[in-house]
Design a protein around this motif. Structure first.
Motif, short mmCIF file in Angstrom:
data_model
loop_
_atom_site.label_atom_id
_atom_site.label_comp_id
_atom_site.label_asym_id
_atom_site.label_seq_id
_atom_site.Cartn_x
_atom_site.Cartn_y
_atom_site.Cartn_z
N ASP A 96 0.86 -1.18 0.00
CA ASP A 96 0.00 0.00 0.00
C ASP A 96 0.90 1.23 0.00
N GLU A 97 1.58 1.47 1.09
CA GLU A 97 2.57 2.54 1.24
C GLU A 97 3.77 1.90 1.92
N ALA A 98 4.77 2.70 2.24
CA ALA A 98 5.94 2.18 2.95
C ALA A 98 5.48 1.52 4.25
N ASN A 99 5.86 0.28 4.45
CA ASN A 99 5.54 -0.50 5.65
C ASN A 99 4.04 -0.68 5.89
N LYS A 100 3.25 -0.59 4.83
CA LYS A 100 1.81 -0.86 4.92
C LYS A 100 1.46 -1.92 3.88
N LEU A 101 0.68 -2.90 4.30
CA LEU A 101 0.28 -3.98 3.40
C LEU A 101 -1.21 -4.25 3.50
N ASN A 102 -1.78 -4.66 2.38
CA ASN A 102 -3.12 -5.22 2.34
C ASN A 102 -2.94 -6.71 2.10
N ILE A 103 -3.60 -7.53 2.90
CA ILE A 103 -3.44 -8.97 2.81
C ILE A 103 -4.80 -9.62 2.59
N VAL A 104 -4.83 -10.55 1.66
CA VAL A 104 -6.01 -11.38 1.44
C VAL A 104 -5.60 -12.81 1.72
N ILE A 105 -6.37 -13.49 2.55
CA ILE A 105 -6.15 -14.90 2.85
C ILE A 105 -7.26 -15.66 2.16
N LYS A 106 -6.87 -16.61 1.27
CA LYS A 106 -7.88 -17.24 0.42
C LYS A 106 -7.44 -18.62 -0.03
N HIS A 107 -8.36 -19.32 -0.66
CA HIS A 107 -8.08 -20.54 -1.41
C HIS A 107 -9.02 -20.54 -2.60
N ASP A 108 -8.43 -20.56 -3.80
CA ASP A 108 -9.22 -20.44 -5.03
C ASP A 108 -10.14 -19.23 -4.93
N ASP A 109 -11.45 -19.44 -5.05
CA ASP A 109 -12.39 -18.32 -5.02
C ASP A 109 -12.94 -18.01 -3.63
N THR A 110 -12.53 -18.79 -2.64
CA THR A 110 -13.03 -18.57 -1.28
C THR A 110 -12.08 -17.65 -0.52
N MET A 111 -12.61 -16.52 -0.08
CA MET A 111 -11.83 -15.56 0.70
C MET A 111 -12.12 -15.81 2.18
N PHE A 112 -11.05 -15.99 2.95
CA PHE A 112 -11.19 -16.26 4.38
C PHE A 112 -11.04 -14.99 5.23
N ALA A 113 -10.13 -14.12 4.82
CA ALA A 113 -9.89 -12.91 5.62
C ALA A 113 -9.23 -11.83 4.78
N ARG A 114 -9.43 -10.60 5.23
CA ARG A 114 -8.74 -9.42 4.66
C ARG A 114 -8.14 -8.66 5.82
N ILE A 115 -6.89 -8.26 5.64
CA ILE A 115 -6.18 -7.55 6.70
C ILE A 115 -5.45 -6.36 6.08
N LYS A 116 -5.49 -5.24 6.77
CA LYS A 116 -4.67 -4.08 6.40
C LYS A 116 -3.85 -3.74 7.64
N LEU A 117 -2.53 -3.68 7.47
CA LEU A 117 -1.67 -3.45 8.63
C LEU A 117 -0.47 -2.60 8.31
N THR A 118 0.10 -2.06 9.38
CA THR A 118 1.36 -1.32 9.32
C THR A 118 2.36 -2.08 10.19
N TYR A 119 3.60 -2.19 9.69
CA TYR A 119 4.63 -2.94 10.42
C TYR A 119 5.92 -2.14 10.49
N SER A 120 6.80 -2.55 11.39
CA SER A 120 8.15 -1.99 11.46
C SER A 120 9.15 -3.14 11.44
N VAL A 121 10.32 -2.86 10.89
CA VAL A 121 11.38 -3.86 10.73
C VAL A 121 12.38 -3.72 11.86
N HIS A 122 12.78 -4.84 12.45
CA HIS A 122 13.82 -4.86 13.48
C HIS A 122 15.17 -5.02 12.81
N ASP A 123 16.10 -4.17 13.14
CA ASP A 123 17.45 -4.27 12.55
C ASP A 123 18.33 -5.18 13.35
#
Length: 123
Positions: A96-123
């Motif tokens: 989406d943007e820096a350190n932002k993701l949209n996630i779809v969890i699915k199998h074939d045509d069946t969608m199980f979940a949608r997630i939008k999150l922001t994360y940070s990286v550990h060095d």
């Protein structure tokens, strides 16, 4: 690997793909894992908290670094994942943007979940 990591015990990565706008991982759930004996006996359902942990681990795998999830803007569980009926699940990550993701969890045509999150990286 931390002692809380689920990879290779609760699930195994079976495939991965990259695209211009993100990446995807296909996993196989271990339907014999003890979690499914208690959640729920006779009708196993993958807990939402573990889906979020798998999501975190897959992002870390992709980046080659540990991450923290800072914020979940949106989590929608649309269908339950029974590991016997649906052991193969795909996690599709779209940047989406820096350190932002949209996630779809699915199998074939069946969608199980949608997630939008922001994360940070550990060095």
């Amino acid at each position: 690997m931390s002692n809380t990591e689920l990879k290779n015990y609760f699930y195994k990565i079976t495939d991965s793909k990259k695209s211009d706008d993100g990446f995807a991982y296909t996993i196989k759930l271990n339907s014999n894992h003890w979690v499914f004996e208690v959640h729920f006996a006779g009708n196993p359902i993958t807990p939402g908290a573990l889906l979020l942990q798998i999501t975190k681990e897959l992002i870390s795998t992709e980046l080659g670094k540990q991450i923290s999830i800072n914020k979940t803007q949106n989590i929608r569980f649309l269908n339950a994942i029974n590991p016997i009926e649906n052991p193969i699940v795909e996690f599709v990550f779209t940047k989406d943007e820096a350190n932002k993701l949209n996630i779809v969890i699915k199998h074939d045509d069946t969608m199980f979940a949608r997630i939008k999150l922001t994360y940070s990286v550990h060095d």
